[in-house]
Structure formats: structure tokens, C-alpha cells
Design a protein around this motif. Structure first.
Motif, PDB file in Angstrom:
ATOM      1  N   LEU A 117       0.832  -1.213   0.000  1.00 36.78           N
ATOM      2  CA  LEU A 117       0.000   0.000   0.000  1.00 36.78           C
ATOM      3  C   LEU A 117       0.865   1.260   0.000  1.00 36.78           C
ATOM      4  O   LEU A 117       0.510   2.266  -0.613  1.00 36.78           O
ATOM      5  N   ARG A 132      -2.458   7.889  -2.661  1.00 38.28           N
ATOM      6  CA  ARG A 132      -2.682   8.232  -1.251  1.00 38.28           C
ATOM      7  C   ARG A 132      -2.743   9.741  -1.056  1.00 38.28           C
ATOM      8  O   ARG A 132      -3.558  10.254  -0.282  1.00 38.28           O
ATOM      9  N   ALA A 186      -6.078  10.760  -2.307  1.00 36.36           N
ATOM     10  CA  ALA A 186      -7.131  10.318  -1.384  1.00 36.36           C
ATOM     11  C   ALA A 186      -7.138  11.148  -0.104  1.00 36.36           C
ATOM     12  O   ALA A 186      -8.199  11.410   0.474  1.00 36.36           O
ATOM     13  N   SER A 187      -5.954  11.579   0.323  1.00 40.88           N
ATOM     14  CA  SER A 187      -5.872  12.327   1.589  1.00 40.88           C
ATOM     15  C   SER A 187      -6.629  13.651   1.509  1.00 40.88           C
ATOM     16  O   SER A 187      -7.043  14.200   2.528  1.00 40.88           O
ATOM     17  N   PRO A 235      -3.778   4.238  10.643  1.00 43.09           N
ATOM     18  CA  PRO A 235      -3.925   2.810  10.326  1.00 43.09           C
ATOM     19  C   PRO A 235      -2.940   1.960  11.123  1.00 43.09           C
ATOM     20  O   PRO A 235      -1.743   2.231  11.130  1.00 43.09           O
ATOM     21  N   TYR A 284      -8.838   1.861   4.718  1.00 44.10           N
ATOM     22  CA  TYR A 284      -9.355   3.224   4.492  1.00 44.10           C
ATOM     23  C   TYR A 284      -8.386   4.274   5.055  1.00 44.10           C
ATOM     24  O   TYR A 284      -8.009   5.219   4.367  1.00 44.10           O
ATOM     25  N   GLY A 301      -5.261   3.870   5.821  1.00 44.13           N
ATOM     26  CA  GLY A 301      -3.962   3.809   5.136  1.00 44.13           C
ATOM     27  C   GLY A 301      -4.024   4.484   3.779  1.00 44.13           C
ATOM     28  O   GLY A 301      -3.125   5.248   3.413  1.00 44.13           O
ATOM     29  N   TYR A 302      -5.098   4.234   3.065  1.00 44.06           N
ATOM     30  CA  TYR A 302      -5.227   4.782   1.708  1.00 44.06           C
ATOM     31  C   TYR A 302      -5.339   6.306   1.741  1.00 44.06           C
ATOM     32  O   TYR A 302      -4.871   6.985   0.835  1.00 44.06           O
ATOM     33  N   ARG A 303      -5.956   6.836   2.807  1.00 50.78           N
ATOM     34  CA  ARG A 303      -6.103   8.294   2.884  1.00 50.78           C
ATOM     35  C   ARG A 303      -4.956   8.945   3.666  1.00 50.78           C
ATOM     36  O   ARG A 303      -5.044  10.123   4.037  1.00 50.78           O
ATOM     37  N   SER A 304      -3.880   8.190   3.887  1.00 51.78           N
ATOM     38  CA  SER A 304      -2.701   8.747   4.555  1.00 51.78           C
ATOM     39  C   SER A 304      -1.696   9.200   3.501  1.00 51.78           C
ATOM     40  O   SER A 304      -1.042   8.380   2.849  1.00 51.78           O
TER      41      SER A 304
END
Lengths: 293, 293
Positions: A107, A114, A117-118, A235, B246, B248-251
Motif C-alpha cells: 500500500l 494516497r 485520497a488524503s 492505520p 481506508y 492507510g489509503y487516505r494517509s
């Protein structure tokens, strides 16, 4: 290979600990360095904890910042973690914490997504206002407990591999060799060696009286830490999977009875019962209701 | 194969939901049946939710109990879930929720050890005293949000597989076909089809405005549910992994910078920086301290 899988697990748990100190609690690298240095004097003493302490104190000459702060967060891998996960699936060994570590590296490689997405996906902002001292203590205990869960997984894999491939491994001896010197070198391995000396056929480290008790005394701290992470939007797949493994392993009854019922419903895969031997199949659908029901 | 991997994820999330109703909240199967039947009228409408409702109402003629209650909790598998996990590792697709589902079935097979462990390893006893109505609502939202996260993982795998093996798959068309009829048939697949119609090259379902918003509105419920499970000692590897995915992906920044520093420390694997191009290596150890430091 399994050594490296376990190493992935250790590194992921340490990374999550660092993330909670850094992002959730807002501690600067210098302070996190001091905590890891302190931890390396106790039950967590290990090569990886030691070098984490040394890494966190290193200053980047160019920027004057902590060097770790200017390193890109895309972790690479050479394949041994992946092979451990794939082999464990073939042998039927559940190693969720090691898998979580392998996946976390994968990931991390989706950096551009990322960043995008952030900016889109909402979540709690770090806002730590808890007690600092007790949180540091909980993190130490959570790390130790999760480490035992992760090694429990890895040693089950070793045991199954030894049987499948007729390696005739002496697991106590493996713990002794790793204790001698390697990347996962740790004081903690003495406890594993002792456990296999007490019971050569120990099915799982969690069933050893001393190691089981060590996790039993710390599961509360692990629960606190995972909840803290959830509340701060950090996470922690490693910590979470270690806790789910612990709670799953100590569940005499899991909800997989429903899974079996579903499989029997849609595929006539049959099921077993708790009260009598044999395999059974049920016509689940109420035929009176017709095919649309 | 990926269809089946996604199916494993769905079944695991439903099993965890059932476990929380059953073990944490202490609801009898009849009441859980009513909830699933109700859910099948809304956004969760799907074949698996429907049959779960039907299964939970079935009475065992021998014992007079709910049939699901006398089914043994050792779930079997035919390999497709395992292959999905192994293939995703080869292709570099993070599918933690699907992996968690595969692993949960493996762990369920360790029945004897679990029974032993249940008598030794401590944990919180179920003691639900929260608000029932809002908890049911949170579970519904958590299930929907986790389902989107799980499908996001599965569709990334499909995308990578399509590129690697030159399948030239139309992901919108796949969602349409699955919507038509199969074990993961669900109203929800319409949203996935629409997402790929809006953007054929969508990198991840979470980046679709509508699906991302759907999770964005429900991540709070998912956090509540995972915390509830932790407090009651119920393992929820599926929900936990969906939430970690979720978060992790938005980090934008993960703690894998530390992982890279560690890899450079012990293996000279080099690292990249956030502020300039190139690969770098550092002599991390303070040589003045000598080899023992």
C-alpha cells in the motif's frame, strides 16, 4: 524465509508505534528516539528497537531536520515477505500480522493515489489529549504482546513447514540461533526457546504458560492502543491483526457456523454439527414461497 | 477467481456482523434474522444478505434450536480465496479484507486449539449495555462501508490482472454481469458500474465521488463498531482491515519512511527523499561509539 516474514511483522509493528508517537501524539523524532532507547533496556531489547532509536536521532545535514523526516514513505521489498505469506496459505498457517506487514509495504507504494485520497476522504484529525506517560506504557505493552502474537503465527508456519517438507526442525534451536544474531535478534527469543524446551510439541506460543500469560497481562493495553489509533485515524493493520488473532484464537466458537450454513445454502457444500458425527445438508429455502423468495 | 475472493470478504463481514449481534449483544437468531431481512430491503440488498436472513430463521427439527446454532464452526474452502490472496501478492494489489477472510477460515479450522485457548487466555466478557437501535444502525453502516473497501481492493486486483495478463477487461461490464446474478449479486454493484462509467480508468473505487462519499459518511460508524468489538473481545479481522485500509489509503504520509531507514541501516538498501531525486544511503551508526554501540 520465515525469519524474514517475522522481520516484516516486527518492522511493521515498530512503524505503527512510531506513527502513533509521531502523527497521533505529535512527538518530535528526538523524543521518540529517547523512548526507543529506553525500551531497548527492557523486555523489548532487540536489534530492530536499537537501530530505530539510532535512526531517530540522526540529523540530515542538508536540511537540519531529522533524517527520517525527509525519507520518502514508499517501502520496498525483495520478495521474502511475500513468499512467506503465499507459503503460509498453502500450508494452512494463519499469519495475519505478517500478511498485514507485507500488505502495508504494498500500500505504501501507492503514494500518488494516497496523496490524492488524503484530500478527498474524511477522517478524524490527530488530537491527542490523553495521558502521555500511560499511553507510552500502553504502547510498550501493546508492542510486546503483538510481537508474541506475530511470532506465534510464524512458529506455527515453521512447524507446519517442518512436517510438510520433513525438515525435522528443532524450534527451540531455531530460537537460540536467531537469538545469537540476525535482524530479529531479541532478548525475547529466550522466552520462545524456553517455551519449546518446556514442550517440544507446543502447538502455539500462546498456549505456553509464560508467553500466554505475558499476552494475557497486556491485551488490555493492546485494546487501548488500537482504539487510540482508530480514534485518531491512524492505520494500525499490524496491531489490529495481532489483536484479532488473539481474540480469534481464544474463541472456542467463531461465527464460521454461519459461513458453513451459507456455503451449504448456495453450493450444497454440507456442514458438520456440534452434537453428532457425520456431514449434513439442508434444503434451506422454504419451497412454499417459490423461487422468488 | 476474484469474484470468489470478494465473496469470501462479503461472507466474513456478514459473519462478524452476526458474531457481534450474537456474542456481543446476545441477540437470538430469530431477532438477527429480522434485522437481516430488514437490511435486504435497503442499500445492503444482496443474495448473501437475503440467504443469511433465511438461514437464521431455520429451526433444527432434532433439537428444536435454530439450525445455525448446532452447526460446527469449522469453515472449509475450495481454494479460490487462497489463490486470490496469492495472486494479489504477485501483482502488488493490497487486498487485506479478502486476505482476512481467507485467514479467518483457516483459523476456524484450529477448533481444538481454540477450545483449549479459550480456557487459558483472558479477555473481556461480552457485556453489551449500549443503545441497541443505534448499534444496529452503526453495524449496517459499518457493513456497507467495509463492503465498499473490500470491493475497492478486489477491483484494483482485477485492474492489475487485466493489465498484466492483457485481458482488456471492462470493469463496468463486470459489475453489470455480477449484478445480473451470482453469489455476490447485490444492488450495490450498480454503484460500482456507475463509477466505472463515470471514469473508465478509476484507480480505486474510494476515489469515485459517490462511493468515496458513501464511505466518508460511514467511517465513524465503522470506527464505533471496531471499538465495540475490541471492548467485547470479539475478533473482527474483516472490519478492522477495511478500516485500516481506508485510513492507510487516505494517509498522504505513512510511517514507511522509518521502514526504509531501517532497511538502509541493516541492508544498505538505500532510500529516496521527499525533497530531491535520486537514491541515498546513510552510514547510520555513529562510528565513534565503536561496534558495540
Amino acid at each position: 524465509m520465515v525469519h524474514n516474514g517475522i522481520e516484516y511483522g516486527d518492522m511493521q509493528l515498530i512503524a505503527e508505534t512510531y506513527d502513533l508517537f509521531n502523527r497521533a501524539m505529535g512527538l518530535p523524532s528526538q523524543e521518540i528516539h529517547e523512548i526507543f532507547t529506553e525500551w531497548n533496556r527492557g523486555e523489548l531489547e532487540s536489534f530492530l528497537i536499537k537501530i530505530t532509536g539510532e535512526i531517530l536521532v540522526k540529523i540530515d545535514e542538508d536540511s537540519g531536520r531529522s533524517l527520517v523526516d525527509v525519507i520518502l514513505d514508499e517501502a520496498k521489498q525483495k520478495g521474502t515477505g511475500k513468499w512467506t505469506s503465499q507459503n503460509a496459505l498453502d500450508l494452512g498457517a494463519p499469519i495475519p500480522t505478517i500478511n498485514a506487514a507485507v500488505e502495508a509495504r504494498i500500500l505504501s507504494d501507492y503514494k500518488e493515489e494516497r496523496v490524492t485520497a488524503s484530500k478527498i476522504l474524511p477522517g478524524p484529525k490527530p488530537h491527542f489529549k490523553g495521558d502521555r506517560k500511560s499511553t507510552i506504557q500502553n504502547l510498550q505493552d501493546a508492542l510486546y504482546a503483538s510481537k508474541i502474537c506475530s511470532y506465534a503465527q510464524g512458529f506455527v508456519l515453521l512447524k507446519l513447514a517442518s512436517m510438510e517438507y520433513r525438515y525435522e526442525m528443532d524450534l527451540s534451536e531455531i530460537a537460540r540461533i536467531w537469538r545469537g544474531g540476525c535482524i530479529i535478534q531479541a532478548r525475547f527469543l529466550e522466552g520462545i526457546r524456553a517455551a519449546f524446551n518446556r514442550s517440544r510439541d507446543l502447538p502455539n506460543l500462546l498456549l505456553d504458560p509464560k508467553l500466554g500469560e505475558a499476552v494475557g497481562q497486556r491485551h488490555g493495553a493492546l485494546r487501548q492502543i488500537v482504539k487510540l489509533a482508530i480514534e485518531h485515524g491512524i492505520p494500525t493493520p499490524g496491531f489490529s491483526s495481532a489483536l484479532a488473532y488473539y481474540d480469534g484464537y481464544r474463541s472456542a466458537r467463531l461465527p464460521t457456523n454461519l459461513t458453513q450454513a451459507q456455503r451449504d445454502y448456495f453450493g450444497a457444500h454440507t456442514y458438520r454439527r456440534i452434537d453428532k458425527d457425520g456431514t449434513f445438508h439442508t434444503e434451506w429455502k422454504d419451497m412454499n414461497k417459490g423461487p422468488e423468495s
